[in-house]
Design a protein around this motif. Structure first.
Motif, short mmCIF file in Angstrom:
data_model
loop_
_atom_site.label_atom_id
_atom_site.label_comp_id
_atom_site.label_asym_id
_atom_site.label_seq_id
_atom_site.Cartn_x
_atom_site.Cartn_y
_atom_site.Cartn_z
N SER A 137 9.58 7.16 3.02
CA SER A 137 9.13 5.78 2.83
C SER A 137 10.11 4.80 3.49
O SER A 137 10.55 3.82 2.90
CB SER A 137 9.00 5.46 1.33
OG SER A 137 8.31 4.25 1.14
N TRP A 156 0.84 -1.20 0.00
CA TRP A 156 0.00 0.00 0.00
C TRP A 156 0.88 1.26 0.00
O TRP A 156 2.06 1.20 0.36
CB TRP A 156 -0.90 0.01 1.23
CG TRP A 156 -1.65 -1.26 1.47
CD1 TRP A 156 -2.06 -2.16 0.54
CD2 TRP A 156 -2.05 -1.78 2.74
NE1 TRP A 156 -2.70 -3.20 1.14
CE2 TRP A 156 -2.72 -3.00 2.48
CE3 TRP A 156 -1.93 -1.34 4.05
CZ2 TRP A 156 -3.25 -3.78 3.51
CZ3 TRP A 156 -2.46 -2.11 5.07
CH2 TRP A 156 -3.11 -3.31 4.80
N PRO A 157 0.28 2.41 -0.37
CA PRO A 157 1.04 3.67 -0.33
C PRO A 157 1.60 3.94 1.08
O PRO A 157 0.97 3.59 2.09
CB PRO A 157 0.01 4.72 -0.72
CG PRO A 157 -1.01 3.97 -1.51
CD PRO A 157 -1.08 2.60 -0.92
N THR A 158 2.76 4.56 1.11
CA THR A 158 3.41 4.85 2.39
C THR A 158 2.50 5.66 3.31
O THR A 158 2.44 5.40 4.53
CB THR A 158 4.72 5.62 2.14
OG1 THR A 158 5.63 4.77 1.45
CG2 THR A 158 5.35 6.06 3.45
#
Length: 441
Positions: A62, A26-28
């Motif tokens: 990230s 998933w996105p950071t």
């Protein structure tokens, strides 16, 4: 020495990424939000899907965080040379608040030196000297609790633990100075994640609300520096932590200030929350309440401490602790590169039925049996060379507060349902404040 670069979006290559433990893609930002606000459910779900070792990505950059949930893997981390597993680097976001000399921010020789200077103030003998002071403050506070009317015991515990820090740790007893410090320190300990962003983005410190927070901090510093100056060379047999530190070590004013603020921020909300969870459980369990009251009447410290320990197990106030790898190392069966953030998931260990039979039950007796929890399975204070230096003080404080409250009152829960946890900064607090009702015994 320059800090170790984070392993993240700027330093992680594709080949290395393929060798990391599995984890969500998933996105950071989504992972960061889940970690910050819902880690109590996020981590168990990740463990169920990816196994005992998994990787998540968090801001800034990230960064790669490898989460460990098995005691043997966590022991590898706690038992590794501190020079390889830096804890201070992972806490640098706190520098604008705690100061550069804070024990939590130091690594290597600086950490060893500062910890050695702090140790005399937290020895067993020193703790016994503080216990009477803590008990008297607790008795005075307990006597003011509203009888027969439901109230949020978490708020009471926050006020009481702040008073203990003021008088037992800082050694402030002057009424005018106490009245001046209480509202200022309440603002300091109520630091929000938004304020902490100033550690990542120093430019924010020049504007509100960061500038306002730093103004309050400077007001507190002015009083603390004055208190330190008054105390130097004039200890007069005083028994508080600051006086013991001055008597035992060679400190600069800045070093002392940073340790006092660290003790305030690290020891206030954590202990208050642990006790709020303790009273929440006792109020819902008449048999355990009676067990605690008998222990209070008999001054059975081991039994009172076991109650606090079980609350810390079932409701870990701090869900995880972190380290940053300063060099490539083998951890939990993986070859992890320099800059990796490693998280020991305290909450996952504490609720693992392999280590704690019937893990969702509140059973203080498990710490008093002939077969107590195995070493490395109860870790609310971390472990190894970075184990919380205030662990003994916190348990003593909890024991004395519990003794005073259970000797005076019966506890009931207006709502018998378990209270959910809510993330507040780095802690997990009772969402409704741990509402209880007390009546005289």
């Amino acid at each position: 020495m320059a800090p170790t670069p984070l392993l993240g979006s700027r330093t992680l290559d594709r080949q290395t990424a393929r060798t990391l433990p599995p984890g969500p893609r998933w996105p950071t930002l989504a992972q960061t939000v889940l970690f910050a606000s819902h880690r109590r459910t996020f981590f168990p779900r990740m463990r169920a899907k990816y196994g005992d070792v998994f990787t998540i990505r968090l801001v800034p950059s990230s960064r790669v965080c490898v989460v460990l949930s098995r005691p043997d893997h966590i022991r590898e981390v706690f038992g590794s040379p501190p020079a390889v597993m830096h804890a201070g680097e992972g806490n640098m976001v706190l520098e604008p608040i705690m100061g550069s000399h804070s024990l939590l921010l130091l690594d290597d020789e600086d950490h060893v030196r500062m910890r050695r200077q702090l140790m005399p103030a937290f020895s067993g003998q020193a703790l016994r000297g503080y216990a009477g002071m803590v008990h008297e403050l607790a008795r005075a506070d307990v006597a003011k609790w509203p009888v027969g009317t439901p109230f949020k015991v978490h708020e009471r515990m926050r006020n009481l633990t702040l008073e203990i820090i003021l008088q037992v740790i800082f050694g402030v007893t002057d009424t005018d100075r106490l009245n001046m410090l209480r509202p200022l320190l309440d603002k300091i300990v109520s630091v929000s994640p938004v304020i902490m962003l100033g550690g990542f983005y120093p430019a924010l410190l020049r504007i509100r609300p960061w500038r306002t927070y730093l103004t309050t901090q400077r007001q507190v510093d002015e009083i603390l520096y004055d208190e330190i100056a008054r105390r130097r060379g004039n200890l007069g047999g005083r028994n508080d932590v600051l006086s013991r530190l001055l008597a035992a070590g060679n400190w600069t004013d800045e070093e002392l200030r940073d340790q006092l603020v660290t003790l305030l921020l690290a020891g206030h909300e954590t202990t208050a929350t642990a006790l709020a969870w303790t009273f929440h459980e006792l109020a819902r369990r008449p048999e355990e309440l009676a067990f605690g009251q008998r222990a209070a009447d008999a001054d059975a410290d081991d039994e009172l401490e076991a109650i606090v320990k079980e609350a810390m197990r079932l409701h870990p106030v701090v869900y995880q602790v972190g380290r940053r790898l300063t060099e490539t190392a083998d951890v939990a069966g993986y070859r992890l590169p320099r800059g990796t953030t490693i998280m020991a998931a305290i909450g996952l260990v504490h609720r693992d039925g392999e280590h704690f039979p019937m893990p969702m039950d509140f059973r203080p007796q498990r710490f008093l049996s002939d077969d107590p929890p195995a070493p490395g399975t109860w870790i609310p204070f971390g472990g190894g060379a970075r184990r919380c230096i205030g662990a003994g003080f916190s348990l003593m404080e909890g024991t004395e507060i519990l003794r005073a409250a259970l000797a005076a009152y019966n506890f009931q829960a207006p709502d018998p349902k378990p209270e959910p946890a809510q993330a507040k900064n780095v802690t997990l607090v009772p969402r409704r404040g741990s509402v209880v009702r007390v009546t005289p015994r």
